[in-house]
Every structure is written in C-alpha cells, then in structure tokens.
Design an enzyme around this catalytic site. Structure first.
Site, PDB file in Angstrom:
ATOM      1  N   GLN A  80      56.628  57.978  19.387  1.00 50.32           N
ATOM      2  CA  GLN A  80      56.023  56.711  19.779  1.00 50.32           C
ATOM      3  C   GLN A  80      54.645  56.556  19.159  1.00 50.32           C
ATOM      4  O   GLN A  80      54.273  55.489  18.670  1.00 50.32           O
ATOM      5  CB  GLN A  80      55.919  56.629  21.299  1.00 50.32           C
ATOM      6  N   HIS A 100      53.765  55.082  15.481  1.00 50.76           N
ATOM      7  CA  HIS A 100      53.795  53.654  15.142  1.00 50.76           C
ATOM      8  C   HIS A 100      52.405  53.150  14.769  1.00 50.76           C
ATOM      9  O   HIS A 100      52.271  52.272  13.919  1.00 50.76           O
ATOM     10  CB  HIS A 100      54.329  52.840  16.319  1.00 50.76           C
ATOM     11  N   HIS A 113      64.800   5.144  40.760  1.00 53.63           N
ATOM     12  CA  HIS A 113      65.757   6.237  40.891  1.00 53.63           C
ATOM     13  C   HIS A 113      66.715   5.966  42.057  1.00 53.63           C
ATOM     14  O   HIS A 113      67.934   6.141  41.943  1.00 53.63           O
ATOM     15  CB  HIS A 113      65.019   7.562  41.166  1.00 53.63           C
ATOM     16  N   GLU A 146      57.706  49.718  28.194  1.00 57.49           N
ATOM     17  CA  GLU A 146      58.666  49.216  27.199  1.00 57.49           C
ATOM     18  C   GLU A 146      59.851  50.174  27.109  1.00 57.49           C
ATOM     19  O   GLU A 146      61.008  49.766  27.199  1.00 57.49           O
ATOM     20  CB  GLU A 146      57.966  49.098  25.852  1.00 57.49           C
ATOM     21  N   HIS A 147      59.568  51.446  26.902  1.00 60.45           N
ATOM     22  CA  HIS A 147      60.593  52.487  26.843  1.00 60.45           C
ATOM     23  C   HIS A 147      60.349  53.481  27.972  1.00 60.45           C
ATOM     24  O   HIS A 147      59.235  53.994  28.111  1.00 60.45           O
ATOM     25  CB  HIS A 147      60.537  53.250  25.515  1.00 60.45           C
ATOM     26  N   ASP A 158      65.807  52.919  19.064  1.00 67.03           N
ATOM     27  CA  ASP A 158      65.126  52.259  17.952  1.00 67.03           C
ATOM     28  C   ASP A 158      66.079  51.916  16.814  1.00 67.03           C
ATOM     29  O   ASP A 158      65.868  50.936  16.097  1.00 67.03           O
ATOM     30  CB  ASP A 158      64.019  53.164  17.404  1.00 67.03           C
TER      31      ASP A 158
END
Length: 433
Positions: free
Chosen positions: A259, A262, A420, A327-328, A361
């Site tokens: 991770q 990145h 209406h 996220e993960h 991934d």
C-alpha cells in the site's frame, strides 16, 4: 512507523490525528484547479496543450499529437510478450465476468389498482476514464474503469492518462485496447478533467468521469460535478490490516509495503491485540524494506501515515476499523468469517491470511476503484451500476387514477400547488367515468 496503544491516555488525540484526511494546502489547490477549469472552458484545446506542455513536460504542440490512434493501442497489445499478455487477459476476463453479475435489470409490477410501476435501465452514452500516469502507470486501473462501462453498454469510452515527458506506457495502451477504449488522449491533471466535462474541439464532453488521480484531479472532479457525474472524489490510497497474531509478520509487512509504495501520502495501518505480533511486524518492516525497489517512497509513507496500533481485544479492533472506514480492509485472522457481522464500513474486505489486497488490485474480479478518506461510510466500489441509469415507469389504470387523484390533490393543496391538484383531480374524474 508510529506505535499507538489504546490503553494510553493520549490515544484518542493521536488516533484522531492519524485518521484526519484534511489537506492543509487544499485552499491553494481549489483556486488553482478553478483557474485551470475556467481557462480550458475559454480556450479549449489551446489551454489543454499549454498545461500539458507545462505540467507534464510533454513536447506536443497540438492536440493531434496528444491523441493515440486505435491502431497503436492494438499494436501495443499485439506486441506484448506471451506471459504478460496472458496475465492482462486473465485479469480482464475476471473483472468482466464479475461486472456482468452486477448489471441492473429492468423491472415492473402492477399494484392492486392495476397501475404499472417499475423502471427501465439505460447506460450512459459517453464515459470519461481517468487513468493515473505519474509516479507509476496503472493498466489495472484502465481495466477496472473501462470494462464495467463496456459491460453496462456505454456507447463511447474516452480515456485520458498523462504521459510525463511524452513517454507512454505500453501496458496502459495494451489495457486500453483490451478494454475497448474508443479514444485515448495523453493528457492528465485538472485540464484533462475540464476537457472531459466541458468538451473541446478535439475532446468530446462526457456524461460521467471515473477513475482516481492526484489531489488536483480529485478537486477538479469535485468542481465539475453537476455538469457531469463522477463516481467519487478519490484521496490517497489506504489499507487497514486487522490481525489476531496468527499470521506471518513478514506477510503483514509486505502488505503494508504494497500500500505504501503507491505514494508518500498513502496510508498503511495495522491493528492487533497481540503486542508481540506488532513488534515482530515492526522488525520485519525494518528487515525487508531496503529490498523494495520503491523503498524510499515506502519509508516516507510509513513515516508520515503508517501506524501499528495495539488494542485490548478484537472487538476494540473492529470498533476502530469502523471509525477508520478503510478503503481496503484485510482480515489477517484465523477465522475471518467471525468478524464479518461486526464490519459496518469498508470499501473492500480481504478475508484471511492468503488474500492480500494485491489480489483485489489486479485480478480477483471486484473493482479496485474504492471509497477513500472515510467515504466508505456512505459510498461503494465502482461497478456496472455506476454507468447505468434507472428510469422510473408510472402508468395509471382508470381505477388507479381514481384512487391516486384525491391523494395527490390533497398533498398538492397542502403544498400550495393548486395546478398540481387540478391536474390530478381531472384524471380522477376521468377514471370515475
């Protein structure tokens, strides 16, 4: 990496600082992005070329030099060696098969009055796919974004991806060919998002923009939302490993590295009630980090945003996980099924010691475009449904009109909308007749 302990008096303050995703320079980014978007709206291709030359050091002097012909995409795929091509095709097949399972279908039913109610499902017409291309190229991101759009039935997929220095990654080109991208532009940043949102002479405007990017891309997507749809405003990538101590410390260290590599702003956290295991992971990190080709990025990421967190038990670990809304989420435990019911927020969950986040991934099948920055509290992974629209169908029968008219009229009068009410009543009168 930081070491935190939930038993410490300063834990709450340190934990809150750790999961704070505010960016100090956000105001500067906002104004810079707004200026770029305004410039692209006014000058179109000229502005896009100028920013691409300035920011990406691309030698192109016109938009023609920034578009990759379909034949070159196909040539990149054809030129791939057998083993890498097989891996790319296997990943594409798995992603597409999973996407096929997500398609929303049309539906309808009749209520007790014979009214027909339901929905049609239609794809959006044109999708813009952003694929990062800065510190690393991501052919996997091309597949994850473009294949669900293709499965949904999107008519045209326009892809943008920066090419710093004019260098284009052949893996990205091959992935674009495999995913059925229709047009490919080597542009990135806020200028690419603006071109997709508003259109230029060369770049068609799209209906929705998907795909991750840096802080400028994320802010540009935020600013054009409403003009076009977006799937999310993506922030730095993140992983949380919840471990019970039954796994291999070196595996955990490698998952943190995966991770962290990145970028320097990536977030890699590990929570465990087993303090000896945390110490073993810390030692493994130091032992293995220099062997990593991207060790400088990994070390900076772990120093800035990495943490090993000791807790009292697994219940506290899961409570903190839900506050993080990662996220993960890796469940590096002997019995991951036992923890599923306690998970409220996560983009994707990786079950057990043999399921690293890296599988997600690339080739597991579910999408790797996931909510970041605690947005898993209210959003989900990218999927086919992000490229489909639901069109409601309402068809009143005579009996249904008679039943619905007085209800609609009463509510309309309550809102002070008398036309209406009149519109509803005449249908009720017709139904009675």
């Amino acid at each position: 990496m930081q070491r935190l302990d939930s038993a410490s008096q300063d834990f709450e303050a340190r934990f809150e600082a750790l999961i704070d995703h505010d960016t100090p320079a956000q105001a500067e980014i906002d104004s810079r992005v707004a200026a770029i978007i305004a410039d692209v709206r006014e000058r179109g291709d000229e502005a896009v070329v100028a920013y691409t030359r300035e920011l990406d050091r691309h030698p192109a002097t016109d938009m023609a030099a920034l578009e990759i012909a379909p034949a070159r995409l196909s040539a990149a795929l054809d030129a791939m060696p057998a083993q890498p091509r097989a891996a790319l095709e296997t990943a594409a097949d798995r992603i597409q098969r999973y996407a096929e399972s997500q398609k929303i279908e049309a539906q309808s039913y009749e209520d007790e009055y014979g009214n027909r109610l339901g929905q049609l499902v239609r794809p959006i017409e044109r999708a813009g796919v952003y694929a990062p291309g800065g510190k690393a190229a991501y052919p996997s991101s091309v597949l994850m974004n473009a294949l669900p759009a293709r499965v949904a039935g999107v008519s045209q997929i326009i892809m943008v991806s920066p090419a710093p220095g004019g260098e284009v990654n052949d893996w990205v080109l091959a992935a674009a060919a495999l995913a059925g991208v229709d047009r490919f532009f080597t542009i990135g940043g806020a200028q690419a998002v603006a071109a997709l949102a508003y259109g230029t002479h060369s770049v068609p405007c799209v209906d929705k923009i998907v795909g991750p990017g840096n802080a400028y891309v994320a802010e540009a997507k935020r600013q054009v939302f409403g003009r076009v749809g977006i799937e999310s405003v993506a922030g730095p990538s993140e992983v949380l490993i919840v471990a019970d101590g039954s796994g291999d410390p070196e595996w955990a260290a490698l998952d943190l590295f995966a991770q962290a590599e990145h970028g320097e702003d990536s977030r890699a956290l590990l929570i465990s009630p087993d303090r000896d295991f945390l110490t073993a992971v810390e030692a493994a990190v130091e032992r293995l980090i220099e062997d990593q080709p991207r060790h400088e990025i990994i070390r900076a990421s772990l120093a800035n945003h990495g943490a090993l967190i000791a807790v009292a038990d697994m219940a506290e670990a899961m409570a903190l996980s839900n506050r993080i809304a990662p996220e993960h989420l890796e469940l590096a435990v002997a019995d991951p099924e036992a923890l599923l019911d306690s998970i409220e927020h996560a983009g994707a969950i990786f079950m057990g010691h043999r399921t690293p986040e890296a599988f997600g991934d690339y080739c597991a099948g579910p999408n790797h475009v996931l909510p970041t920055g605690r947005t898993a509290r209210f959003s989900s992974a990218l999927g086919v449904y992000d490229f489909q629209k639901r069109l409601s169908i309402i068809q009143a029968s005579p009996r249904g009109a008679a039943a619905l008219a007085p209800v609609a009229a009463e509510l309309a009068v309550g809102e002070g909308l008398y036309a209406h009410a009149a519109s509803a009543r005449v249908r009720g009168d017709e139904g009675q007749g």
